[in-house]
Design a protein around this motif. Structure first.
Motif, PDB file in Angstrom:
ATOM      1  N   ASP A   1      34.496 -21.332  12.109  1.00  0.00           N
ATOM      2  CA  ASP A   1      33.195 -20.721  11.805  1.00  0.00           C
ATOM      3  C   ASP A   1      33.238 -19.204  11.835  1.00  0.00           C
ATOM      4  O   ASP A   1      32.195 -18.548  11.857  1.00  0.00           O
ATOM      5  CB  ASP A   1      32.140 -21.215  12.804  1.00  0.00           C
ATOM      6  N   LEU A   2      34.465 -18.630  11.821  1.00  0.00           N
ATOM      7  CA  LEU A   2      34.590 -17.178  11.901  1.00  0.00           C
ATOM      8  C   LEU A   2      34.310 -16.470  10.577  1.00  0.00           C
ATOM      9  O   LEU A   2      34.374 -15.243  10.519  1.00  0.00           O
ATOM     10  CB  LEU A   2      35.997 -16.801  12.392  1.00  0.00           C
ATOM     11  N   GLY A   3      34.022 -17.219   9.542  1.00  0.00           N
ATOM     12  CA  GLY A   3      33.682 -16.566   8.275  1.00  0.00           C
ATOM     13  C   GLY A   3      32.489 -15.646   8.410  1.00  0.00           C
ATOM     14  O   GLY A   3      32.461 -14.538   7.842  1.00  0.00           O
ATOM     15  N   ALA A   4      31.509 -16.077   9.203  1.00  0.00           N
ATOM     16  CA  ALA A   4      30.332 -15.216   9.424  1.00  0.00           C
ATOM     17  C   ALA A   4      30.725 -13.938  10.148  1.00  0.00           C
ATOM     18  O   ALA A   4      30.164 -12.858   9.874  1.00  0.00           O
ATOM     19  CB  ALA A   4      29.283 -15.990  10.234  1.00  0.00           C
ATOM     20  N   ALA A   5      31.714 -14.022  11.061  1.00  0.00           N
ATOM     21  CA  ALA A   5      32.174 -12.830  11.774  1.00  0.00           C
ATOM     22  C   ALA A   5      32.863 -11.860  10.822  1.00  0.00           C
ATOM     23  O   ALA A   5      32.678 -10.631  10.920  1.00  0.00           O
ATOM     24  CB  ALA A   5      33.110 -13.233  12.907  1.00  0.00           C
ATOM     25  N   LEU A   6      33.643 -12.373   9.884  1.00  0.00           N
ATOM     26  CA  LEU A   6      34.316 -11.495   8.918  1.00  0.00           C
ATOM     27  C   LEU A   6      33.297 -10.840   7.997  1.00  0.00           C
ATOM     28  O   LEU A   6      33.434  -9.647   7.653  1.00  0.00           O
ATOM     29  CB  LEU A   6      35.337 -12.303   8.113  1.00  0.00           C
ATOM     30  N   ASP A   7      32.289 -11.593   7.594  1.00  0.00           N
ATOM     31  CA  ASP A   7      31.236 -10.998   6.755  1.00  0.00           C
ATOM     32  C   ASP A   7      30.482  -9.914   7.525  1.00  0.00           C
ATOM     33  O   ASP A   7      30.137  -8.860   6.971  1.00  0.00           O
ATOM     34  CB  ASP A   7      30.268 -12.091   6.285  1.00  0.00           C
ATOM     35  N   TRP A   8      30.233 -10.178   8.818  1.00  0.00           N
ATOM     36  CA  TRP A   8      29.562  -9.160   9.636  1.00  0.00           C
ATOM     37  C   TRP A   8      30.417  -7.909   9.761  1.00  0.00           C
ATOM     38  O   TRP A   8      29.908  -6.778   9.642  1.00  0.00           O
ATOM     39  CB  TRP A   8      29.296  -9.749  11.018  1.00  0.00           C
ATOM     40  N   ALA A   9      31.753  -8.069   9.977  1.00  0.00           N
ATOM     41  CA  ALA A   9      32.652  -6.920  10.101  1.00  0.00           C
ATOM     42  C   ALA A   9      32.700  -6.129   8.803  1.00  0.00           C
ATOM     43  O   ALA A   9      32.707  -4.887   8.808  1.00  0.00           O
ATOM     44  CB  ALA A   9      34.051  -7.402  10.495  1.00  0.00           C
ATOM     45  N   ALA A  10      32.726  -6.831   7.659  1.00  0.00           N
ATOM     46  CA  ALA A  10      32.745  -6.131   6.375  1.00  0.00           C
ATOM     47  C   ALA A  10      31.459  -5.329   6.174  1.00  0.00           C
ATOM     48  O   ALA A  10      31.486  -4.189   5.669  1.00  0.00           O
ATOM     49  CB  ALA A  10      32.940  -7.139   5.248  1.00  0.00           C
ATOM     50  N   GLY A  11      30.333  -5.897   6.570  1.00  0.00           N
ATOM     51  CA  GLY A  11      29.072  -5.179   6.431  1.00  0.00           C
ATOM     52  C   GLY A  11      29.007  -3.944   7.302  1.00  0.00           C
ATOM     53  O   GLY A  11      28.548  -2.872   6.855  1.00  0.00           O
ATOM     54  N   ARG A  12      29.452  -4.038   8.551  1.00  0.00           N
ATOM     55  CA  ARG A  12      29.438  -2.877   9.444  1.00  0.00           C
ATOM     56  C   ARG A  12      30.399  -1.796   8.958  1.00  0.00           C
ATOM     57  O   ARG A  12      30.097  -0.593   9.051  1.00  0.00           O
ATOM     58  CB  ARG A  12      29.808  -3.319  10.855  1.00  0.00           C
ATOM     59  N   ALA A  13      31.571  -2.203   8.439  1.00  0.00           N
ATOM     60  CA  ALA A  13      32.526  -1.219   7.936  1.00  0.00           C
ATOM     61  C   ALA A  13      31.973  -0.501   6.708  1.00  0.00           C
ATOM     62  O   ALA A  13      32.102   0.727   6.569  1.00  0.00           O
ATOM     63  CB  ALA A  13      33.847  -1.910   7.602  1.00  0.00           C
ATOM     64  N   ALA A  14      31.342  -1.244   5.808  1.00  0.00           N
ATOM     65  CA  ALA A  14      30.770  -0.624   4.604  1.00  0.00           C
ATOM     66  C   ALA A  14      29.642   0.337   4.973  1.00  0.00           C
ATOM     67  O   ALA A  14      29.508   1.416   4.370  1.00  0.00           O
ATOM     68  CB  ALA A  14      30.266  -1.716   3.665  1.00  0.00           C
ATOM     69  N   ALA A  15      28.858  -0.024   5.975  1.00  0.00           N
ATOM     70  CA  ALA A  15      27.770   0.862   6.392  1.00  0.00           C
ATOM     71  C   ALA A  15      28.288   2.164   6.977  1.00  0.00           C
ATOM     72  O   ALA A  15      27.618   3.199   6.913  1.00  0.00           O
ATOM     73  CB  ALA A  15      26.886   0.134   7.420  1.00  0.00           C
TER      74      ALA A  15
END
Length: 449
Positions: free
Chosen positions: A64-78
């Motif tokens: 279920d870590l896909g949500a964690a990777l999506d969260w990390a990508a969003g924080r990095a882009a921000a």
């Protein structure tokens, strides 16, 4: 070592490795360091100076870590980063799951060795704290320093070979344990039987005779003696033929029959010990059958990979032995040089040089122990059947200067087998004894023993 550019071969290989890692950890990417666990995952997003951009605990399973990777990508882009490189320690199966989730999102994925993390933890502070959040930051920091590695790519056929190799190793250990138990029981209750053959558990006649005594007659020596020598011999002969043999060794048969009258051993334990031996013989036979089936499957995988003809061109290397090595090593083509494969097995020499001081050279002993063991086992058959390895062994153990012990010479041959396997698979050319002995201008470093 030296050349016109002033850069050694080792420098070039190291530079190439760093370039490959830099493509996965570009300076434009943030780094997501993840400390994996069963149901609690610590995710930290950092820059290349290990400054934390964001951190969060995800209470979920690895799948279920896909949500964690999506969260990390969003924080990095921000924060202005163009992408995210995912890093973790190769713990259990979870890192494979994470690698697949990262690949689905086109995120670069690297691993950091746990031992490197442990060494780095000591440099943090005097407490040597080990917490999930600190470990996640350490993983990200080591990745930014390129102290990471690219994991072996997932391939269905190679993965199957690795799993079969693991099962083979388990069965070999189980069979060895069963033989040792039988030997211990026999030494206690009936030691005379062990002296009737030089290597009793490798003698088909001895095994068949022991089966007749413990299985047919239930360990009742008086009942077996009443058969007489001729009838006992016929019973052993039937058992040998039933096991695929041709005829028994009469010397061993007579020795076993004579040993029935030997009083040595703890008599009170004899009946119970021989009953256990009979049960262990059944287990051992089943284990050997499973081991043969596993080796047959492994050689079938070699056929699927189209490597059987190449690896068996090395005289003395059996298909099962080559499959066991490749099951531990993976595809040799992923190693830039043959020496890298030898280092992976821990069979490379470790030099100690400082100024005018020259220390004693020893093996590193690092790397993959299973690969080292598989290469070591392959030495015994290859050394006897392969004239190149035999001549190399004789040279190393008989020269006047720097004479090696038999074990040291066999270790060098084990490393040579790995180098030759790397050479034949990466070049697609069959093993050639002349090339292995003298080398060529193009492949001398790969084949030379």
């Amino acid at each position: 070592m030296g050349n016109g550019s002033g850069v050694s071969r080792g420098d070039r290989n190291r530079n190439a490795r760093l370039e490959r890692l830099r493509r996965l950890v570009p300076v434009t990417n943030a780094i997501a360091g993840i400390d994996l666990a069963g149901s609690k995952q610590m995710v930290v997003v950092t820059d290349h100076d290990s400054r934390v951009i964001a951190r969060r605990v995800f209470r979920c399973r690895a799948w279920d870590l896909g949500a964690a990777l999506d969260w990390a990508a969003g924080r990095a882009a921000a924060a202005g980063w163009t992408g995210v490189t995912v890093a973790c320690e190769p713990t259990g199966h979870r890192w494979r799951v994470l690698g697949q989730l990262a690949a689905d999102r086109a995120m670069p994925f690297v691993c950091v060795q746990p031992v490197v993390t442990a060494w780095s933890r000591r440099t943090e502070d005097l407490t040597c704290d080990k917490t999930d959040d600190k470990d996640a930051v350490l993983i990200a920091r080591l990745t930014a320093q390129l102290r990471c590695y690219v994991p072996e790519p997932v391939d269905e056929t190679w993965a199957r070979l690795r799993h079969l190799g693991t099962r083979r190793e388990q069965l070999i250990t189980e069979a060895g344990s069963q033989v040792q138990q039988m030997r211990d029981l026999m030494e206690c209750a009936w030691p005379a039987a062990l002296d009737t053959a030089r290597q009793p558990f490798r003698s088909q006649t001895w095994i068949a005779g022991l089966w007749v005594i413990t299985g047919r007659d239930g360990g009742d020596f008086a009942r077996t003696r009443r058969l007489g020598m001729l009838r006992f011999e016929r019973a052993v002969r039937r058992e040998v033929i039933g096991r695929g043999g041709r005829k028994p060794c009469l010397r061993i048969v007579r020795g076993l029959f004579s040993a029935l009258s030997d009083p040595a051993g703890v008599i009170a334990h004899r009946a119970g010990a021989l009953e256990r031996v009979q049960l262990l013989l059944e287990d051992w036979q089943l284990t050997r059958t499973r081991l043969n089936d596993t080796e047959r499957r492994m050689t079938g995988v070699l056929d699927e990979l189209g490597l059987t003809a190449l690896v068996t061109s090395i005289t003395g290397l059996s298909p099962a032995g080559a499959a066991a090595i490749l099951a531990e090593a993976g595809d040799p083509r992923r190693f830039a040089t043959a020496r890298a494969l030898v280092k992976h097995a821990g069979l490379a020499p470790r030099e100690k040089l400082s100024g005018a001081f020259t220390g004693r050279t020893r093996l590193t002993g690092q790397g993959r122990p299973g690969l080292r063991l598989a290469a070591w086992r392959a030495v015994w058959g290859a050394q006897r059947a392969n004239p190149v390895y035999q001549a190399r062994y004789q040279h190393l153990t008989s020269r006047e200067q720097n004479r090696l012990t038999p074990t040291q010479a066999q270790t060098i041959i084990a490393a040579a087998i790995l180098r030759h396997l790397h050479a034949v698979i990466t070049t697609g050319q069959a093993w050639d004894p002349a090339t292995a002995t003298h080398g060529t201008r193009r492949h001398s470093k790969a084949f030379a023993a």
